[in-house]
Design a protein around this motif. Sequence first.
Motif, PDB file in Angstrom:
ATOM      1  N   THR A 179       0.734  -1.137  -0.066  1.00  0.00           N
ATOM      2  CA  THR A 179      -0.087  -0.137  -0.067  1.00  0.00           C
ATOM      3  C   THR A 179       0.917   1.222  -0.009  1.00  0.00           C
TER       4      THR A 179
ATOM      5  N   LYS B 238      -8.709   1.844 -10.400  1.00  0.00           N
ATOM      6  CA  LYS B 238      -8.586   0.699  -9.424  1.00  0.00           C
ATOM      7  C   LYS B 238      -9.411  -0.429  -9.946  1.00  0.00           C
TER       8      LYS B 238
ATOM      9  N   ASP C 234      -0.312   3.216  -5.862  1.00  0.00           N
ATOM     10  CA  ASP C 234      -1.495   4.063  -5.828  1.00  0.00           C
ATOM     11  C   ASP C 234      -2.371   3.874  -7.079  1.00  0.00           C
ATOM     12  N   PHE C 235      -3.644   3.300  -7.029  1.00  0.00           N
ATOM     13  CA  PHE C 235      -4.389   2.976  -8.221  1.00  0.00           C
ATOM     14  C   PHE C 235      -4.915   4.290  -8.861  1.00  0.00           C
ATOM     15  N   LYS C 236      -5.148   5.277  -8.114  1.00  0.00           N
ATOM     16  CA  LYS C 236      -5.488   6.567  -8.411  1.00  0.00           C
ATOM     17  C   LYS C 236      -6.859   6.212  -9.119  1.00  0.00           C
TER      18      LYS C 236
ATOM     19  N   PHE D 242      -7.913  -1.446   2.586  1.00  0.00           N
ATOM     20  CA  PHE D 242      -6.983  -0.129   2.292  1.00  0.00           C
ATOM     21  C   PHE D 242      -7.451   0.561   1.120  1.00  0.00           C
ATOM     22  N   TYR D 243      -7.649  -0.221  -0.014  1.00  0.00           N
ATOM     23  CA  TYR D 243      -8.033   0.307  -1.276  1.00  0.00           C
ATOM     24  C   TYR D 243      -9.595   0.636  -1.385  1.00  0.00           C
ATOM     25  N   SER D 244     -10.358  -0.249  -0.762  1.00  0.00           N
ATOM     26  CA  SER D 244     -11.790  -0.074  -0.748  1.00  0.00           C
ATOM     27  C   SER D 244     -12.227  -0.863  -2.026  1.00  0.00           C
ATOM     28  N   ILE D 245     -11.587  -1.824  -2.375  1.00  0.00           N
ATOM     29  CA  ILE D 245     -11.976  -2.760  -3.397  1.00  0.00           C
ATOM     30  C   ILE D 245     -12.485  -3.964  -2.942  1.00  0.00           C
TER      31      ILE D 245
ATOM     32  N   LEU E 118      -5.336  -5.576   1.585  1.00  0.00           N
ATOM     33  CA  LEU E 118      -5.629  -4.603   0.489  1.00  0.00           C
ATOM     34  C   LEU E 118      -7.089  -4.134   0.168  1.00  0.00           C
ATOM     35  N   SER E 119      -7.869  -5.044   0.205  1.00  0.00           N
ATOM     36  CA  SER E 119      -9.182  -4.674   0.046  1.00  0.00           C
ATOM     37  C   SER E 119      -9.714  -3.490   0.933  1.00  0.00           C
TER      38      SER E 119
END
Length: 222
Positions: free
Chosen positions: A99, A108, A103-105, A140-143, A137-138
């Motif tokens: 993380t 995503k 950065d997926f910006k 942190f990135y809200s995926i 990861l999910s």
Amino acid sequence: MIRKHMFLDLFFPNRCLHCNMIIDADFLTCTLCFEKIQFTHFDYFGENILKEICKTLFPIENAYALLQFEKESVSQKIIHELKYKSREKTGHIIANWITKRIDFKNEKPDLIASIPLHKKKLKERGYNQLHLFAETLSEFYSIPFDHEIITKVHYSKAQALKDKKHRLKTENIFSANKNISGKHILLVDDVFTTGNTMSAAVWEILTMGNNKVSILVMAIDK
């Protein structure tokens, strides 16, 4: 609970997995040994050796490996700590390292999926080493994540215990559980070696529908 942790820290202190120095309970290595970890410094959105290999095996959007996996290296010890020494929280720590680097910006993925273990292997190990990693990861990135997109239908011994010839025998080892279409799926695994296991999983996902796949692995053995 606090007393229990104090007791464990006192009589069973956490030690650096490389030099054996006593360290904080939330760390894997001491500061000096952390500097010996071989990070790849790949660009998730750019070109790298992992992406080049994947292009020869299956359609790929992006590819990323955090660590360089080499025999007797600190990186190898980290992965083996996760896979073979029942230290599942290692996956959480590795995810946190990622993380800080990706950065997926505005690009995503829609979903995070993990390479599954065969039910017999899952029973033997007691946990899938990728689940906490993917879930960290999910969060942190809200995926969203889904561990049940595909099932491993063929039981085999650990990749690390196979010779190269037997690592290539990976046909028909996965089956699709769901009908997912039109999604960009980030598929995660621990170590990318020959790429055959990953390829089998990716093609199973692609056959579900009009999906795109990116891959993210903890380490690359190349």
